[in-house]
Design a protein around this motif. Structure first.
Motif, PDB file in Angstrom:
ATOM      1  N   GLY A   1       9.514   8.691  -1.885  1.00  0.00           N
ATOM      2  CA  GLY A   1       9.960   9.694  -2.867  1.00  0.00           C
ATOM      3  C   GLY A   1       8.866  10.625  -3.319  1.00  0.00           C
ATOM      4  O   GLY A   1       8.141  11.185  -2.507  1.00  0.00           O
ATOM      5  N   GLY A   2       8.732  10.765  -4.642  1.00  0.00           N
ATOM      6  CA  GLY A   2       7.856  11.775  -5.229  1.00  0.00           C
ATOM      7  C   GLY A   2       6.385  11.581  -4.940  1.00  0.00           C
ATOM      8  O   GLY A   2       5.609  12.531  -4.886  1.00  0.00           O
ATOM      9  N   GLY A   3       5.961  10.305  -4.748  1.00  0.00           N
ATOM     10  CA  GLY A   3       4.575  10.055  -4.383  1.00  0.00           C
ATOM     11  C   GLY A   3       3.566  10.106  -5.511  1.00  0.00           C
ATOM     12  O   GLY A   3       2.378  10.348  -5.273  1.00  0.00           O
ATOM     13  N   THR A   4       3.990   9.862  -6.751  1.00  0.00           N
ATOM     14  CA  THR A   4       3.007   9.876  -7.853  1.00  0.00           C
ATOM     15  C   THR A   4       2.031   8.722  -7.721  1.00  0.00           C
ATOM     16  O   THR A   4       0.857   8.858  -8.064  1.00  0.00           O
ATOM     17  N   ASN A   5       2.489   7.590  -7.186  1.00  0.00           N
ATOM     18  CA  ASN A   5       1.555   6.470  -6.979  1.00  0.00           C
ATOM     19  C   ASN A   5       0.590   6.768  -5.843  1.00  0.00           C
ATOM     20  O   ASN A   5      -0.575   6.412  -5.889  1.00  0.00           O
ATOM     21  N   LEU A   6       1.098   7.436  -4.809  1.00  0.00           N
ATOM     22  CA  LEU A   6       0.206   7.883  -3.719  1.00  0.00           C
ATOM     23  C   LEU A   6      -0.839   8.829  -4.286  1.00  0.00           C
ATOM     24  O   LEU A   6      -2.029   8.725  -3.962  1.00  0.00           O
TER      25      LEU A   6
ATOM     26  N   ALA B   1       4.151   2.215  -1.952  1.00  0.00           N
ATOM     27  CA  ALA B   1       4.034   3.009  -3.199  1.00  0.00           C
ATOM     28  C   ALA B   1       5.315   3.814  -3.373  1.00  0.00           C
ATOM     29  O   ALA B   1       5.443   4.927  -2.880  1.00  0.00           O
ATOM     30  N   GLY B   2       6.304   3.216  -4.019  1.00  0.00           N
ATOM     31  CA  GLY B   2       7.589   3.885  -4.164  1.00  0.00           C
ATOM     32  C   GLY B   2       8.352   3.869  -2.849  1.00  0.00           C
ATOM     33  O   GLY B   2       9.137   4.750  -2.544  1.00  0.00           O
TER      34      GLY B   2
ATOM     35  N   MET C   1      11.227   2.562  -0.548  1.00  0.00           N
ATOM     36  CA  MET C   1      12.525   2.070  -0.982  1.00  0.00           C
ATOM     37  C   MET C   1      13.274   1.287   0.082  1.00  0.00           C
ATOM     38  O   MET C   1      14.484   1.186   0.026  1.00  0.00           O
TER      39      MET C   1
ATOM     40  N   ILE D   1       3.738  -2.007  -5.624  1.00  0.00           N
ATOM     41  CA  ILE D   1       3.747  -1.790  -7.067  1.00  0.00           C
ATOM     42  C   ILE D   1       5.198  -1.870  -7.538  1.00  0.00           C
ATOM     43  O   ILE D   1       6.071  -1.207  -6.974  1.00  0.00           O
TER      44      ILE D   1
ATOM     45  N   PRO E   1       7.669  -1.680 -11.028  1.00  0.00           N
ATOM     46  CA  PRO E   1       7.592  -1.190 -12.413  1.00  0.00           C
ATOM     47  C   PRO E   1       8.178  -2.119 -13.472  1.00  0.00           C
ATOM     48  O   PRO E   1       8.957  -1.709 -14.334  1.00  0.00           O
TER      49      PRO E   1
ATOM     50  N   GLN F   1      10.140   5.107 -17.794  1.00  0.00           N
ATOM     51  CA  GLN F   1       9.566   5.130 -16.443  1.00  0.00           C
ATOM     52  C   GLN F   1       8.274   5.928 -16.424  1.00  0.00           C
ATOM     53  O   GLN F   1       7.273   5.504 -15.861  1.00  0.00           O
TER      54      GLN F   1
ATOM     55  N   MET G   1       4.587   4.514 -15.582  1.00  0.00           N
ATOM     56  CA  MET G   1       3.780   5.117 -14.507  1.00  0.00           C
ATOM     57  C   MET G   1       2.391   5.480 -15.027  1.00  0.00           C
ATOM     58  O   MET G   1       1.371   5.097 -14.458  1.00  0.00           O
TER      59      MET G   1
ATOM     60  N   GLU H   1       1.216   1.845 -13.785  1.00  0.00           N
ATOM     61  CA  GLU H   1       1.235   1.930 -12.321  1.00  0.00           C
ATOM     62  C   GLU H   1       0.036   2.678 -11.749  1.00  0.00           C
ATOM     63  O   GLU H   1      -0.628   2.191 -10.815  1.00  0.00           O
TER      64      GLU H   1
HETATM   65  C1  GRF Z   1       8.069   4.376  -9.403  1.00  0.00           C
HETATM   66  O1  GRF Z   1       8.824   3.971 -10.538  1.00  0.00           O
HETATM   67  C2  GRF Z   1       7.452   3.157  -8.764  1.00  0.00           C
HETATM   68  O2  GRF Z   1       7.170   2.134  -9.682  1.00  0.00           O
HETATM   69  C3  GRF Z   1       8.518   2.676  -7.878  1.00  0.00           C
HETATM   70  O3  GRF Z   1       9.045   3.869  -7.308  1.00  0.00           O
HETATM   71  C4  GRF Z   1       9.016   4.898  -8.325  1.00  0.00           C
HETATM   72  C5  GRF Z   1       8.583   6.223  -7.730  1.00  0.00           C
HETATM   73  O4  GRF Z   1       7.248   6.114  -7.338  1.00  0.00           O
HETATM   74  N1  GRF Z   1       8.005   1.739  -6.907  1.00  0.00           N
HETATM   75  P1  GRF Z   1       6.439   7.368  -6.681  1.00  0.00           P
HETATM   76  O5  GRF Z   1       6.408   8.469  -7.715  1.00  0.00           O
HETATM   77  O6  GRF Z   1       7.213   7.819  -5.457  1.00  0.00           O
HETATM   78  O7  GRF Z   1       5.089   6.827  -6.375  1.00  0.00           O
END
Ligand code: GRF
Length: 197
Positions: free
Chosen positions: A11-16, A83-84, A86, A104, A106, A168, A172, A176
């Motif tokens: 998805g968005g990749g904020t953890n990346l 990392a996110g 799914m 990770i 949440p 959330q 994060m 996270e």
């Molecule tokens: C976040 O809530 C993370 O904890 C879960 O997926 C969501 C999106 O993560 N695993 P990211 O922004 O794509 O990293």
């Protein structure tokens, strides 16, 4: 010799982004992110990786796992960070990287985890239950969803009036994005030391 790391995203990749920023700050000296793999061709996380000059691969169904394993092998990957990401990885996939895949989640495992608990659903369940504290967990990945050994956790207070989205975001920002880089360095260093011992 730094541990070669692949990050799996959907998805968005904020953890990346947190991992790449930590790497840029020199906070993951034992590892190097050399590949980002997504099962979603539209994942914004892929844009983030490209901007950082990191190789990317899109591995969709059918044969998703075979495609991912091929990309990991081509890049000499030694460690995988979810990392996110799914999709649930099979026992066969996980068994190829014993104690080398981390995820990770949440919430504070064992609360609000396992089958069906992902993304906003986790925070909605915490709010519905009425817990006062939640947080995030980094754990090793085995064949049980969110079932592997815990590496680190961080608690986050729930505030009156929290929506799942607000919670959330706080989890994060306060948990996270701090935990995952720390865990990445711990595991990358363990793998690095195993290689030279
Ligand atoms: C976040 O809530 C993370 O904890 C879960 O997926 C969501 C999106 O993560 N695993 P990211 O922004 O794509 O990293």
């Amino acid at each position: 010799m730094r541990t070669r790391i692949a990050v799996l995203v959907s998805g968005g990749g904020t953890n990346l982004q947190a991992l790449m920023d930590a790497q840029a700050r020199g906070e993951i000296p034992s590892g190097e992110i050399v590949l980002v793999v997504s099962n979603n061709p539209n994942a914004y996380a892929l844009e983030r990786a490209k901007r950082a000059g990191i190789d990317t691969a899109v591995c969709t169904r059918p044969d998703m796992e075979r495609k991912i394993l091929s990309a990991l092998s081509e890049h000499g990957i030694e460690m995988v960070i979810l990392a996110g990401f799914m999709a649930i990885l099979s026992k066969d996939f996980v068994s190829r990287y014993p104690d080398r895949i981390i995820n990770i989640h949440p919430s504070l495992i064992p609360s609000f985890c396992g089958e069906g608990f992902y993304g906003l659903r986790v925070h909605r369940a915490a709010l519905d239950y009425g817990v006062k504290v939640t947080g995030a967990t980094v754990h090793y990945v085995n064949e049980i969803p969110d079932g592997g050994r815990i590496i680190c956790q961080k608690a986050v207070d729930i505030q009156d009036g929290d929506t799942p989205e607000a919670l959330q975001r706080r989890v994060m920002e306060q948990a996270e994005w701090l935990l995952l880089p720390r865990a990445a360095e711990i595991v990358a260093n363990r793998i690095r030391l195993e290689k030279i011992s």
